[in-house]
Scaffold this motif. Sequence first.
Motif, PDB file in Angstrom:
ATOM      1  N   THR A 195       0.859  -1.157   0.110  1.00 27.56           N
ATOM      2  CA  THR A 195       0.015   0.012  -0.080  1.00 27.56           C
ATOM      3  C   THR A 195       0.955   1.280   0.108  1.00 27.56           C
ATOM      4  N   GLU A 196       0.506   2.239  -0.686  1.00 29.50           N
ATOM      5  CA  GLU A 196       0.992   3.708  -0.530  1.00 29.50           C
ATOM      6  C   GLU A 196       0.175   4.823  -0.043  1.00 29.50           C
ATOM      7  N   ASP A 197      -1.013   4.281   0.653  1.00 34.10           N
ATOM      8  CA  ASP A 197      -1.901   5.255   1.236  1.00 34.10           C
ATOM      9  C   ASP A 197      -0.907   6.155   2.031  1.00 34.10           C
ATOM     10  N   ASP A 198      -0.911   7.347   1.909  1.00 34.36           N
ATOM     11  CA  ASP A 198      -0.262   8.275   2.804  1.00 34.36           C
ATOM     12  C   ASP A 198      -0.538   8.482   4.121  1.00 34.36           C
ATOM     13  N   LYS A 226       4.639  10.746  10.167  1.00 37.95           N
ATOM     14  CA  LYS A 226       4.942  12.095   9.566  1.00 37.95           C
ATOM     15  C   LYS A 226       5.305  12.935  10.738  1.00 37.95           C
ATOM     16  N   LYS A 275       7.906  11.265   1.802  1.00 40.08           N
ATOM     17  CA  LYS A 275       8.385  10.280   0.520  1.00 40.08           C
ATOM     18  C   LYS A 275       7.577   8.996   0.545  1.00 40.08           C
ATOM     19  N   LYS A 276       6.725   8.812  -0.814  1.00 42.29           N
ATOM     20  CA  LYS A 276       5.655   7.796  -0.632  1.00 42.29           C
ATOM     21  C   LYS A 276       6.307   6.297  -0.408  1.00 42.29           C
ATOM     22  N   GLY A 277       5.639   5.592   0.729  1.00 48.20           N
ATOM     23  CA  GLY A 277       6.227   4.318   0.993  1.00 48.20           C
ATOM     24  C   GLY A 277       6.874   4.426   2.452  1.00 48.20           C
ATOM     25  N   GLN A 310      11.468   2.358   6.564  1.00 45.35           N
ATOM     26  CA  GLN A 310      10.472   1.299   6.026  1.00 45.35           C
ATOM     27  C   GLN A 310      10.300   0.330   6.877  1.00 45.35           C
TER      28      GLN A 310
END
Length: 779
Positions: free
Chosen positions: A205-208, A213, A240-242, A263
Amino acid sequence: MKKYFILSLICLFATQYMWAQPTTNRIPKEKMMQIGDERFDAKDTYTALEWYQKAHDADPSDVFAIYKVANTHDKLRDYAQASEWYGKLVEADTKNEYPLARYRYANALKMNGEYDKAIGEFQKFNAAYTGDDADYHKTRAGIEIEGAQLAKEWGEELPEELVIENLGGNVNSPSSEGGAYPMGRETIIYSSLRSDTLIFVEEGTEDDSKFAKIYTTKKPDEDGAEWEEAQPFNADAILKKGFHVVQPAFSTDLSKFYFVRAQLSGNMLENSRIYYAPYNDGEIGEPAQLDFNSNKYACKNPSVAKWGDKEYLLFSSNMPGGEGGFDIWYAEINEDGTTKQPLNMGSTINTIADDITPFFDERDNNLHFASQGHPGMGGFDIFRIQRNPDTEEWTQVENMKAGFNSRVDDFGFIINKEGKDDCYAYVISNRPGTMSLAHKSETCCDDIFSVLMPERCDIICNVDVYDQDSNAPLDGATVQVIDKATGEVVDEQTNTEGNNYTFLLEMGKDYEIVAKKEGREAGKTETTTQKEELIAKGFDITRPVEFGEQVALKELGLMVETYNKKTGQPLSGVTVVVYDAASGDVVKELSEAGGNRFTFVIPRTKNYKIAARAAGFVGDNKDVAKADMGTLQKLYLTPPPLFVNIYFNFDKHNIRQGAADTLDQVLATLNEYPELIVEVRGHTDAKGSNTYNDKLSQQRSDAAIKYLIDKGVDKSRLVPKGFGEDQPAAPNASPEGVDDPKGRQLNRRVEFKILEGTVGATESSEPANVATTDTKKKQ
């Protein structure tokens, strides 16, 4: 073990996950365990726990199901449940299939605050465990035992006054927070997932919204104010995504910004790297990854320290070359924000376990960090160690004890560096009192807590020195702060260019402030830092306190210094007398054995005469007009002149030719020093009667005086004195009684002794040129 799970929380406070409620009608136990494992492998930990629990309910005797439930509670940091289920596992595991079960049971007991039980279980584990990693686990168990014993010894008594508060729902969320950075008390920059539900991030998934954050928020500077709703911090520049973006840090001048991109696989740390970006007035430039990062290990917890004139990036990493798991490393920062090659902090700080979240405070040279490998009250405890800035060596690691630490995990301790406020800090903790996820353990998740340390709040006393008469600022004074209880001078400052002085005082003391300046009478005042007194004056002692004091100095009547005229050096051992110029009366007399400065507190409305005298010196004197009273007066004392003895023939008192030449030298000295008064001392040898010799010695004194008077010396300056044979300068006979003509010749003499302020003659073995003082040393 819980180590890798807590690692993920502390690094990235990854939250726990939501999945559908399990349906168990007619599902075999084995299938329940399989579903639980699938959810556990996918890091959907809470759903996995529910399936394991159902499997256990289906067969309470299944040891594997008990292990799964205990292990999952441990990873969810529910220590009450973990200790209960590990206890069941220890009892049920009769075949010793889970040899580390007792270690984990003991650890859960300790994290639950059951220190006596924990100590007993750790001791049982050490006595029985024989696995391949026995050295490691037995060492860790010994550390945990020592920590539990210390926790019992310390109890809940705080090492200092502390006020600890959860920052509340606008900062903390039901998930975990971390990486707090204070910008004063009113602004915080920190990391958060900002989630109030259980989140499960499906792989790929890449749902921000599912990634942590960096946020910032402010609180109005007023009593009872709450933090405002948090807002993303420079999201466009650093997201940055992911990736989770966490753990903000700044250089000491706020020109460089450091942070972590990480990650996770599920909720387990896969990799994290430290980035740098320029920072200017709230705006972040293009981020760049630091060179020491690698996909083979993780780097996290950046923090900047200044040692001397260089800045260093402190961080934690499990890179090769460390002492154990995560170690603390440091790397010198280059001008462009990049760093040199990292170096390990060494075994004084790092341990066989994890050591993380370094923070260095330049104000007291203390490094604060969290560790599992030093004896502590819980899992991660906060420790400190002091650095000697001169030797660059570290002292001994010190646990910061209760309040700073709890029975669970405490890390990320950081003290505000903005302004003078060094008594306000943050700590990250899953201690009871967090805003935990609903219906889950009270220790599941990490929150940010403020730590107020009132006893550390600076008490700043600004002292101004003034002229007493004109009230004008007075530059060039020296100000001392004296502890009244001990009399110790705790601080001293001289300001040659101003009249302002700033002192840091301790809480709960009484002080005397003394100001001094040449030509001035010392002035003093008193001040107090007693808590009740400060509160009564309206000060908020939970913040730095700053107040002022004034000291007035009165101009002195007369300052005198004495010097050796020949060498120009200060001369001690002098007596100075001040006379009234009009009456001649003595106004004041001072003697100074150890210095050359004299202070006379006398009116400046008169004219005076000052005179100085000292043994072995010709004195000095001068007139001081009242207009010159404010000027430092210097008196110069002269070393005594050398007078040469004159000698006589046997039974004679007439001045022979050689003696006349010597008297001419005495005459020259008397003319050079017209203020001298001299005693002329006649002597004889031992031949003849005492009466005869007394008369002869007086005749010799009179003869020398007559010669000098005839040459122009005033009679009042010459004092006759005859001593007969009573003060021989040499033996008249040998010890065997044999006559000694040479000795008798030395005794037939006249000496000259200065009567005012100096001493007499020094003898010589030769009558031709003997200089004398009353010390009777040979010249």
